[in-house]
Design a protein around this motif. Sequence first.
Motif, short mmCIF file in Angstrom:
data_model
loop_
_atom_site.label_atom_id
_atom_site.label_comp_id
_atom_site.label_asym_id
_atom_site.label_seq_id
_atom_site.Cartn_x
_atom_site.Cartn_y
_atom_site.Cartn_z
N MET A 199 52.36 34.04 22.28
CA MET A 199 51.03 34.60 22.22
C MET A 199 50.78 35.45 23.46
O MET A 199 51.09 35.03 24.57
N VAL A 200 50.21 36.62 23.29
CA VAL A 200 49.92 37.52 24.39
C VAL A 200 48.42 37.53 24.62
O VAL A 200 47.64 37.74 23.69
N ALA A 201 48.01 37.33 25.87
CA ALA A 201 46.59 37.37 26.21
C ALA A 201 46.18 38.82 26.43
O ALA A 201 46.85 39.56 27.15
N VAL A 202 45.12 39.22 25.82
CA VAL A 202 44.60 40.57 25.97
C VAL A 202 43.34 40.49 26.82
O VAL A 202 42.41 39.77 26.50
N SER A 203 43.36 41.23 27.93
CA SER A 203 42.19 41.21 28.80
C SER A 203 41.10 42.09 28.20
O SER A 203 41.37 43.16 27.68
N SER A 204 39.88 41.61 28.28
CA SER A 204 38.77 42.38 27.73
C SER A 204 38.32 43.41 28.75
O SER A 204 38.51 43.25 29.96
N LYS A 205 37.73 44.46 28.27
CA LYS A 205 37.22 45.52 29.13
C LYS A 205 35.89 45.09 29.71
O LYS A 205 35.09 44.42 29.06
N LEU A 206 35.63 45.46 30.95
CA LEU A 206 34.37 45.13 31.59
C LEU A 206 33.27 46.07 31.10
O LEU A 206 33.52 47.26 30.88
N THR A 207 32.09 45.54 30.98
CA THR A 207 30.92 46.36 30.71
C THR A 207 30.41 46.90 32.04
O THR A 207 30.83 46.43 33.11
N LEU A 208 29.49 47.83 31.99
CA LEU A 208 28.91 48.35 33.23
C LEU A 208 28.20 47.24 33.99
O LEU A 208 28.34 47.12 35.21
N ALA A 209 27.46 46.39 33.29
CA ALA A 209 26.75 45.28 33.94
C ALA A 209 27.73 44.33 34.62
O ALA A 209 27.48 43.86 35.75
N GLU A 210 28.85 44.03 33.97
CA GLU A 210 29.85 43.15 34.57
C GLU A 210 30.48 43.80 35.80
O GLU A 210 30.73 43.14 36.81
N TYR A 211 30.72 45.09 35.73
CA TYR A 211 31.27 45.82 36.88
C TYR A 211 30.31 45.76 38.06
O TYR A 211 30.71 45.48 39.19
N LEU A 212 29.05 46.02 37.80
CA LEU A 212 28.06 46.03 38.88
C LEU A 212 27.88 44.65 39.51
O LEU A 212 27.57 44.54 40.69
N ALA A 213 28.09 43.60 38.74
CA ALA A 213 27.94 42.23 39.24
C ALA A 213 29.24 41.67 39.82
O ALA A 213 29.22 40.59 40.43
N TYR A 214 30.34 42.38 39.66
CA TYR A 214 31.65 41.86 40.06
C TYR A 214 31.75 41.70 41.57
O TYR A 214 31.39 42.60 42.34
N ALA A 215 32.25 40.56 42.00
CA ALA A 215 32.55 40.31 43.41
C ALA A 215 33.76 39.40 43.47
O ALA A 215 33.79 38.36 42.82
N ASP A 216 34.77 39.83 44.23
CA ASP A 216 35.97 39.00 44.32
C ASP A 216 36.11 38.33 45.68
O ASP A 216 37.15 37.76 46.00
N GLY A 217 35.05 38.40 46.49
CA GLY A 217 35.07 37.75 47.79
C GLY A 217 35.79 38.53 48.87
O GLY A 217 36.00 38.03 49.97
N THR A 218 36.18 39.76 48.57
CA THR A 218 36.85 40.61 49.57
C THR A 218 35.97 41.83 49.84
O THR A 218 34.94 42.03 49.21
N ASP A 219 36.42 42.67 50.76
CA ASP A 219 35.72 43.92 51.05
C ASP A 219 36.22 45.08 50.20
O ASP A 219 35.84 46.22 50.40
N THR A 220 37.09 44.79 49.24
CA THR A 220 37.65 45.83 48.39
C THR A 220 36.56 46.47 47.54
O THR A 220 35.74 45.77 46.95
N ARG A 221 36.56 47.79 47.52
CA ARG A 221 35.64 48.53 46.66
C ARG A 221 36.40 48.95 45.42
O ARG A 221 37.57 49.30 45.49
N TYR A 222 35.71 48.90 44.28
CA TYR A 222 36.33 49.21 43.00
C TYR A 222 35.57 50.30 42.27
O TYR A 222 34.36 50.42 42.41
N GLU A 223 36.31 51.07 41.47
CA GLU A 223 35.73 51.93 40.47
C GLU A 223 36.07 51.30 39.13
O GLU A 223 36.98 50.47 39.04
N LEU A 224 35.36 51.69 38.11
CA LEU A 224 35.62 51.20 36.76
C LEU A 224 36.23 52.35 35.97
O LEU A 224 35.61 53.40 35.83
N VAL A 225 37.45 52.16 35.48
CA VAL A 225 38.16 53.22 34.76
C VAL A 225 38.51 52.70 33.37
O VAL A 225 39.32 51.79 33.23
N GLN A 226 37.84 53.25 32.37
CA GLN A 226 38.01 52.84 30.98
C GLN A 226 37.90 51.32 30.85
O GLN A 226 38.68 50.68 30.16
#
Length: 118
Positions: free
Chosen positions: A1-28
């Motif tokens: 079985m292969v796990a398929v990662s779901s795409k983030l919504t804009l709201a999920e992107y804006l709320a995302y925090a991984d505990g680092t100082d890394t800045r992210y963009e959302l691409v597709q």
Amino acid sequence: MVAVSSKLTLAEYLAYADGTDTRYELVQGELVAMAQPTGIHGGICEFINDTFRSEIQRLQLPLISKQELIAVQTTYISSKITCRIPAVTVITLEQWEGIKFCEAVLKETVPLLVKDRV
């Protein structure tokens, strides 16, 4: 079985925090870490932003220039959202009023000018 990662919504992107100082963009719908720009790139962007601000003030234009502070949603195809953070963005004061007390993301309108990171 292969796990398929779901795409983030804009709201999920804006709320995302991984505990680092890394800045992210959302691409597709996928997070993409933003590389640290070179010193020369930062200096050029600072010069461009300072020049725009000076001219906006001198000409008394209803505009504002921001450096790496405003995200721009560039595509929205079902769950494949792209949201970029340009190095310099020039927008109208009306656009600024609409985002200055929330996440600074232009969703419904486009900026007048952007200086991309590339």
